[in-house]
Design a protein around this motif. Sequence first.
Motif, PDB file in Angstrom:
ATOM      1  N   GLU A 126      15.109  19.194 -62.281  1.00  0.00           N
ATOM      2  CA  GLU A 126      14.717  18.114 -62.826  1.00  0.00           C
ATOM      3  C   GLU A 126      15.855  16.976 -62.971  1.00  0.00           C
ATOM      4  O   GLU A 126      17.103  17.787 -63.687  1.00  0.00           O
ATOM      5  CB  GLU A 126      13.826  18.187 -64.076  1.00  0.00           C
ATOM      6  N   LEU A 127      15.727  15.717 -62.650  1.00  0.00           N
ATOM      7  CA  LEU A 127      16.854  14.966 -62.905  1.00  0.00           C
ATOM      8  C   LEU A 127      16.481  13.745 -63.965  1.00  0.00           C
ATOM      9  O   LEU A 127      15.179  13.356 -63.680  1.00  0.00           O
ATOM     10  CB  LEU A 127      17.305  14.073 -61.340  1.00  0.00           C
ATOM     11  N   GLU A 128      17.109  13.513 -64.878  1.00  0.00           N
ATOM     12  CA  GLU A 128      17.140  12.518 -65.832  1.00  0.00           C
ATOM     13  C   GLU A 128      18.437  11.652 -65.975  1.00  0.00           C
ATOM     14  O   GLU A 128      19.556  12.207 -65.745  1.00  0.00           O
ATOM     15  CB  GLU A 128      16.615  13.184 -67.152  1.00  0.00           C
ATOM     16  N   THR A 129      18.359  10.554 -66.608  1.00  0.00           N
ATOM     17  CA  THR A 129      19.414   9.712 -66.879  1.00  0.00           C
ATOM     18  C   THR A 129      19.666   8.943 -67.981  1.00  0.00           C
ATOM     19  O   THR A 129      18.477   9.068 -68.864  1.00  0.00           O
ATOM     20  CB  THR A 129      19.564   8.546 -65.796  1.00  0.00           C
ATOM     21  N   LEU A 130      20.844   8.546 -68.499  1.00  0.00           N
ATOM     22  CA  LEU A 130      20.813   7.942 -69.786  1.00  0.00           C
ATOM     23  C   LEU A 130      22.152   7.006 -69.708  1.00  0.00           C
ATOM     24  O   LEU A 130      22.970   7.159 -68.717  1.00  0.00           O
ATOM     25  CB  LEU A 130      20.964   8.693 -71.008  1.00  0.00           C
ATOM     26  N   ILE A 131      22.079   5.814 -70.461  1.00  0.00           N
ATOM     27  CA  ILE A 131      23.102   4.905 -70.309  1.00  0.00           C
ATOM     28  C   ILE A 131      23.554   4.896 -71.834  1.00  0.00           C
ATOM     29  O   ILE A 131      22.941   4.635 -72.914  1.00  0.00           O
ATOM     30  CB  ILE A 131      22.602   3.550 -69.901  1.00  0.00           C
ATOM     31  N   TRP A 132      24.928   5.114 -71.988  1.00  0.00           N
ATOM     32  CA  TRP A 132      25.478   4.976 -73.179  1.00  0.00           C
ATOM     33  C   TRP A 132      26.451   3.846 -73.377  1.00  0.00           C
ATOM     34  O   TRP A 132      27.100   3.389 -72.465  1.00  0.00           O
ATOM     35  CB  TRP A 132      26.451   6.304 -73.405  1.00  0.00           C
ATOM     36  N   ASP A 133      26.072   3.204 -74.547  1.00  0.00           N
ATOM     37  CA  ASP A 133      26.965   1.809 -74.930  1.00  0.00           C
ATOM     38  C   ASP A 133      28.016   2.616 -75.930  1.00  0.00           C
ATOM     39  O   ASP A 133      27.799   2.669 -77.246  1.00  0.00           O
ATOM     40  CB  ASP A 133      26.195   1.021 -75.890  1.00  0.00           C
ATOM     41  N   GLU A 134      29.393   2.373 -75.339  1.00  0.00           N
ATOM     42  CA  GLU A 134      30.448   2.776 -75.911  1.00  0.00           C
ATOM     43  C   GLU A 134      30.911   1.930 -77.337  1.00  0.00           C
ATOM     44  O   GLU A 134      31.282   2.313 -78.173  1.00  0.00           O
ATOM     45  CB  GLU A 134      31.837   2.813 -75.161  1.00  0.00           C
ATOM     46  N   GLN A 135      30.338   0.681 -77.334  1.00  0.00           N
ATOM     47  CA  GLN A 135      30.756  -0.336 -78.399  1.00  0.00           C
ATOM     48  C   GLN A 135      29.805   0.047 -79.412  1.00  0.00           C
ATOM     49  O   GLN A 135      29.908   0.129 -80.596  1.00  0.00           O
ATOM     50  CB  GLN A 135      30.837  -1.649 -77.975  1.00  0.00           C
ATOM     51  N   ALA A 136      28.495   0.091 -78.837  1.00  0.00           N
ATOM     52  CA  ALA A 136      27.322   0.472 -80.344  1.00  0.00           C
ATOM     53  C   ALA A 136      27.225   1.813 -80.388  1.00  0.00           C
ATOM     54  O   ALA A 136      26.560   2.058 -81.565  1.00  0.00           O
ATOM     55  CB  ALA A 136      26.036  -0.306 -79.859  1.00  0.00           C
ATOM     56  N   LYS A 137      27.579   2.805 -79.826  1.00  0.00           N
ATOM     57  CA  LYS A 137      27.883   4.349 -79.851  1.00  0.00           C
ATOM     58  C   LYS A 137      26.326   4.928 -79.996  1.00  0.00           C
ATOM     59  O   LYS A 137      26.025   5.392 -80.851  1.00  0.00           O
ATOM     60  CB  LYS A 137      28.464   4.489 -81.366  1.00  0.00           C
ATOM     61  N   LYS A 138      25.701   4.198 -78.988  1.00  0.00           N
ATOM     62  CA  LYS A 138      24.180   4.748 -78.903  1.00  0.00           C
ATOM     63  C   LYS A 138      23.663   4.676 -77.392  1.00  0.00           C
ATOM     64  O   LYS A 138      24.476   3.775 -76.586  1.00  0.00           O
ATOM     65  CB  LYS A 138      23.376   3.965 -79.998  1.00  0.00           C
ATOM     66  N   ARG A 139      22.588   5.189 -77.119  1.00  0.00           N
ATOM     67  CA  ARG A 139      21.901   5.252 -76.095  1.00  0.00           C
ATOM     68  C   ARG A 139      21.169   3.782 -75.677  1.00  0.00           C
ATOM     69  O   ARG A 139      20.709   3.148 -76.877  1.00  0.00           O
ATOM     70  CB  ARG A 139      20.942   6.364 -75.584  1.00  0.00           C
ATOM     71  N   ILE A 140      21.027   3.233 -74.682  1.00  0.00           N
ATOM     72  CA  ILE A 140      20.580   1.766 -74.440  1.00  0.00           C
ATOM     73  C   ILE A 140      19.757   1.954 -73.197  1.00  0.00           C
ATOM     74  O   ILE A 140      19.781   3.062 -72.247  1.00  0.00           O
ATOM     75  CB  ILE A 140      21.411   0.935 -74.208  1.00  0.00           C
ATOM     76  N   SER A 141      18.791   1.015 -72.778  1.00  0.00           N
ATOM     77  CA  SER A 141      17.962   0.996 -71.566  1.00  0.00           C
ATOM     78  C   SER A 141      18.715  -0.015 -70.975  1.00  0.00           C
ATOM     79  O   SER A 141      19.524  -0.784 -71.314  1.00  0.00           O
ATOM     80  CB  SER A 141      16.664   0.675 -72.127  1.00  0.00           C
ATOM     81  N   ILE A 142      18.214  -0.522 -69.537  1.00  0.00           N
ATOM     82  CA  ILE A 142      18.832  -1.572 -68.718  1.00  0.00           C
ATOM     83  C   ILE A 142      18.122  -2.856 -69.313  1.00  0.00           C
ATOM     84  O   ILE A 142      18.367  -3.703 -68.794  1.00  0.00           O
ATOM     85  CB  ILE A 142      18.338  -1.237 -67.344  1.00  0.00           C
ATOM     86  N   ARG A 143      17.322  -2.611 -70.309  1.00  0.00           N
ATOM     87  CA  ARG A 143      16.474  -3.885 -70.839  1.00  0.00           C
ATOM     88  C   ARG A 143      17.444  -5.169 -71.218  1.00  0.00           C
ATOM     89  O   ARG A 143      17.171  -6.398 -70.847  1.00  0.00           O
ATOM     90  CB  ARG A 143      15.278  -3.571 -72.050  1.00  0.00           C
ATOM     91  N   PRO A 144      18.403  -4.888 -71.782  1.00  0.00           N
ATOM     92  CA  PRO A 144      19.231  -5.882 -72.199  1.00  0.00           C
ATOM     93  C   PRO A 144      19.843  -6.844 -70.906  1.00  0.00           C
ATOM     94  O   PRO A 144      20.179  -7.977 -71.153  1.00  0.00           O
ATOM     95  CB  PRO A 144      20.458  -5.311 -72.955  1.00  0.00           C
ATOM     96  N   PHE A 145      19.732  -6.249 -69.882  1.00  0.00           N
ATOM     97  CA  PHE A 145      20.431  -6.987 -68.536  1.00  0.00           C
ATOM     98  C   PHE A 145      19.660  -8.094 -67.933  1.00  0.00           C
ATOM     99  O   PHE A 145      19.981  -8.349 -67.060  1.00  0.00           O
ATOM    100  CB  PHE A 145      21.002  -5.787 -67.565  1.00  0.00           C
ATOM    101  N   PHE A 146      18.424  -7.772 -68.504  1.00  0.00           N
ATOM    102  CA  PHE A 146      17.446  -8.668 -67.948  1.00  0.00           C
ATOM    103  C   PHE A 146      16.502  -9.609 -68.681  1.00  0.00           C
ATOM    104  O   PHE A 146      16.507  -9.149 -69.988  1.00  0.00           O
ATOM    105  CB  PHE A 146      16.156  -7.581 -67.430  1.00  0.00           C
ATOM    106  N   SER A 147      16.007 -10.633 -68.311  1.00  0.00           N
ATOM    107  CA  SER A 147      15.291 -11.576 -69.205  1.00  0.00           C
ATOM    108  C   SER A 147      13.996 -10.954 -69.588  1.00  0.00           C
ATOM    109  O   SER A 147      13.398 -11.269 -70.705  1.00  0.00           O
ATOM    110  CB  SER A 147      15.011 -12.911 -68.535  1.00  0.00           C
ATOM    111  N   ASP A 148      13.205 -10.016 -68.702  1.00  0.00           N
ATOM    112  CA  ASP A 148      11.913  -9.782 -69.206  1.00  0.00           C
ATOM    113  C   ASP A 148      11.799  -8.591 -68.147  1.00  0.00           C
ATOM    114  O   ASP A 148      11.672  -8.453 -66.980  1.00  0.00           O
ATOM    115  CB  ASP A 148      10.841 -10.718 -68.974  1.00  0.00           C
TER     116      ASP A 148
END
Length: 261
Positions: A126-148
């Motif tokens: 099973e494959l899963e992914t995550l994105i880690w924000d080094e500045q905020a020190k937390k996991r994020i989604s790709i949502r901030p990179f898009f307007s909607d």
Amino acid sequence: MLRRLFVLPSILAVSILGLPASPAQAGPTPAISIKTKAVEVSVSIDDAIRERNDLKADLLNEGKRWADRARREADGEFKTSPDLFRDGRRWAQERDYAVTSVIAGRYVSILRTDYSFTGGAHPNTELETLIWDEQAKKRISIRPFFSDLSDNSRAMMDIQKAIIASLTAEKKARGTWEPDNRDWMKAIEPSLLKIGAVVLEPSTEAGKSSGLTFHYSPYAVGAYAEGAYTAFVPWRALRPHLSAEGLAIFGGDKPKEQKKP
């Protein structure tokens, strides 16, 4: 990762190993290892994770919970169905965390691979992914990179269309394309939580991402024998939907040869 089907029995042994300061000393030693009469469980992290203390701690906490749960399930099954473990057989459960990209020195994309064999017809991956924000020190989604990126938004529908086109091309290249079989497309919904496990793809332009890569486990978008799939969506196809933050991190092209971060 190792690919063991059965391993020799042993008394309970649980260890959360100290991680060496030097990546060269890390070797293949799992960060977490559990062994009982019923199961052998391991969690591994790569050198790029070991160098990031907050990320390392986050993943090891998650990995420890997963490993403990796998041990409880196997040990419980050992008590109720001992025949499954005859002749010293053990289940195998392995989890591996690997960095696929570091964008803008800040956004760390990670592919998590879970391998299990519990005596069935074949092992499961099973494959899963995550994105880690080094500045905020937390996991994020790709949502901030898009307007909607709300469900069924124009952006999500365009991403869905691009994924299907990418997977169709890959199926044709593998010889697994069946023009009359569109059932696999149903797994790709225009919803951030249902469209696939996503990471930021590296770029030929330093510090940038060339787009989004979606990972699909065996069975997700095809028969088990087809194995896993990836679908790449170039950032230029997403440009109309990018936020200011997205415009800042995307650029360039996907490298022909991938280099480990």
